[in-house]
Design a protein around this motif. Sequence first.
Motif, PDB file in Angstrom:
ATOM      1  N   ASP A 162      -5.429  10.076   1.598  1.00  8.89           N
ATOM      2  CA  ASP A 162      -5.419   9.777   0.166  1.00  8.89           C
ATOM      3  C   ASP A 162      -4.225  10.389  -0.545  1.00  8.89           C
ATOM      4  O   ASP A 162      -3.669   9.804  -1.480  1.00  8.89           O
ATOM      5  CB  ASP A 162      -6.716  10.279  -0.490  1.00  8.89           C
ATOM      6  N   ASP A 163      -3.819  11.600  -0.103  1.00  7.93           N
ATOM      7  CA  ASP A 163      -2.766  12.322  -0.808  1.00  7.93           C
ATOM      8  C   ASP A 163      -1.418  12.271  -0.085  1.00  7.93           C
ATOM      9  O   ASP A 163      -0.505  13.035  -0.384  1.00  7.93           O
ATOM     10  CB  ASP A 163      -3.181  13.784  -1.013  1.00  7.93           C
TER      11      ASP A 163
ATOM     12  N   VAL B 175      -0.002   4.051   6.698  1.00  9.70           N
ATOM     13  CA  VAL B 175      -1.024   3.051   6.366  1.00  9.70           C
ATOM     14  C   VAL B 175      -1.859   2.783   7.617  1.00  9.70           C
ATOM     15  O   VAL B 175      -1.309   2.564   8.709  1.00  9.70           O
ATOM     16  CB  VAL B 175      -0.389   1.740   5.871  1.00  9.70           C
TER      17      VAL B 175
ATOM     18  N   GLY C 194      -5.317   0.324   4.254  1.00 10.45           N
ATOM     19  CA  GLY C 194      -5.317   1.359   3.224  1.00 10.45           C
ATOM     20  C   GLY C 194      -4.563   2.575   3.723  1.00 10.45           C
ATOM     21  O   GLY C 194      -4.239   2.681   4.923  1.00 10.45           O
ATOM     22  N   ARG C 195      -4.269   3.483   2.819  1.00  9.99           N
ATOM     23  CA  ARG C 195      -3.575   4.704   3.220  1.00  9.99           C
ATOM     24  C   ARG C 195      -4.421   5.519   4.194  1.00  9.99           C
ATOM     25  O   ARG C 195      -5.642   5.631   4.037  1.00  9.99           O
ATOM     26  CB  ARG C 195      -3.243   5.552   1.997  1.00  9.99           C
TER      27      ARG C 195
ATOM     28  N   ILE D  30       0.829  -1.203   0.000  1.00  6.63           N
ATOM     29  CA  ILE D  30       0.000   0.000   0.000  1.00  6.63           C
ATOM     30  C   ILE D  30       0.868   1.259   0.000  1.00  6.63           C
ATOM     31  O   ILE D  30       0.511   2.276  -0.604  1.00  6.63           O
ATOM     32  CB  ILE D  30      -0.960  -0.018   1.206  1.00  6.63           C
TER      33      ILE D  30
ATOM     34  N   ARG E 162       1.759   1.680  -3.540  1.00  3.65           N
ATOM     35  CA  ARG E 162       0.665   1.913  -4.482  1.00  3.65           C
ATOM     36  C   ARG E 162      -0.629   2.086  -3.697  1.00  3.65           C
ATOM     37  O   ARG E 162      -0.994   1.234  -2.887  1.00  3.65           O
ATOM     38  CB  ARG E 162       0.543   0.728  -5.443  1.00  3.65           C
ATOM     39  N   ASP E 163      -1.331   3.167  -3.935  1.00  4.27           N
ATOM     40  CA  ASP E 163      -2.568   3.464  -3.197  1.00  4.27           C
ATOM     41  C   ASP E 163      -3.647   2.446  -3.546  1.00  4.27           C
ATOM     42  O   ASP E 163      -4.131   2.396  -4.672  1.00  4.27           O
ATOM     43  CB  ASP E 163      -3.048   4.881  -3.538  1.00  4.27           C
ATOM     44  N   GLN E 164      -4.015   1.617  -2.572  1.00  6.21           N
ATOM     45  CA  GLN E 164      -5.069   0.622  -2.760  1.00  6.21           C
ATOM     46  C   GLN E 164      -5.579   0.193  -1.390  1.00  6.21           C
ATOM     47  O   GLN E 164      -4.985   0.516  -0.365  1.00  6.21           O
ATOM     48  CB  GLN E 164      -4.539  -0.583  -3.544  1.00  6.21           C
TER      49      GLN E 164
ATOM     50  N   PRO F   3       1.402   9.326   1.103  1.00  9.75           N
ATOM     51  CA  PRO F   3       1.757   7.895   1.081  1.00  9.75           C
ATOM     52  C   PRO F   3       2.578   7.427   2.278  1.00  9.75           C
ATOM     53  O   PRO F   3       3.027   6.288   2.290  1.00  9.75           O
ATOM     54  CB  PRO F   3       2.568   7.779  -0.212  1.00  9.75           C
TER      55      PRO F   3
END
Length: 392
Positions: free
Chosen positions: A128-129, A134, A124-125, A95, A98-100, A131
């Motif tokens: 959202d913006d 988690v 998930g993160r 995660i 890669r944002d998922q 990284p």
Amino acid sequence: MSVLQSVLLAGFAAVVGAAVGAGLMWIARSRSSGSGETELTMGQVLDRVVYSASTGIAVVDKFHDVILFNPRAEELGLVRNRRIDERAWVVANKILDRDQVIDLDLGDPNRRGRDGIAVRCRAGRLFDDDPRFVALYAFDDSEMVRMEATRRDFVANVSHELKTPVGAMALLAEALLESVDDPETVRYFGQRVQSEAHRLGNMVTELISLSKLQGAEKMPDLDIVDVDSVVKEALERTALTAENADIVVATDRSTGYEVLGDQSLLVTALTNLIENAIAYSPKGSPVSVSRSLRDGKVAIAVTDRGIGIAKKDQERVFERFFRVDKARSRATGGTGLGLAIVKHVAANHNGEITLWSRPGTGSTFTLLIPAHFEQSDEDEVRAKPEAGAGQR
């Protein structure tokens, strides 16, 4: 509380949704507006929400550091010794790159099924913006897994139990077709078909009853039920069965006890107990039905002098389709559902069913239902010692 924790907690508020966030802000404002009350900050409110949540919550960064976690995360095994579970860390790494949103199973693979704990984790993160962090949420799915296992067992058992009489009827019908010129043989096989059809009908009826009792349908409104009338009707229903088995069912005198309940369900439960006692008793042996008061409950006890039940089987006799003596149950047409129905009837009346048994001596099943008293009766009962306290 550190600045970073405040930021993370604010992010958690965004995750749980605007509606919840608005409610929390309203609480904070209402607390701070009262005169003389300590001001409650948003950070404190969110901290309490996370700490007391029934869901395990943890936040991890790219350095494998657990920035934030609540006690539930430790209870469910998401965090151990301030380190995140390795399976969860593998997912968190994906995660971070890669944002998922990823679901994973954190349950113990060596303890699956009814006795193990089933933990589902969603990762998930946190932002959202951003990284860098988690968020992981752990959910205890043990009850759902147990219910699913029970459902699968039930379907398998029903399929097996229904297949037996249906298969027998098919074979008997084939024998009937081959015996059209022999009236005696036709009569014999016809009676066998009728017996299997009756058994199949009983099983379907009891499955429907069990479904209703387990919550498929709303329980009817409870009425004042005369216990003596329940006993009388159950004895009438089982009279022919007792006569065919050469068994006399004795009972004590009327008591006038009352309970709040559904009469038809209580009659069904007591009928099942009496029929069970008859089925597992040798010819000519007695079966008795007695009534007493025990700690504010009406106790209806059914006692036999039959084969008894081994200790290892006593807790299982109320399971669906469980039979102590399968050969005897088949011979008497038992469905294996009677005692399960009794258990659920008792539970739906805020009561219980108890069992005393000794192999070679007999068994006593006691249905306990909270008694209903008029005010004058209640005063009289309090003034007297309760009857039946020494009975088994």
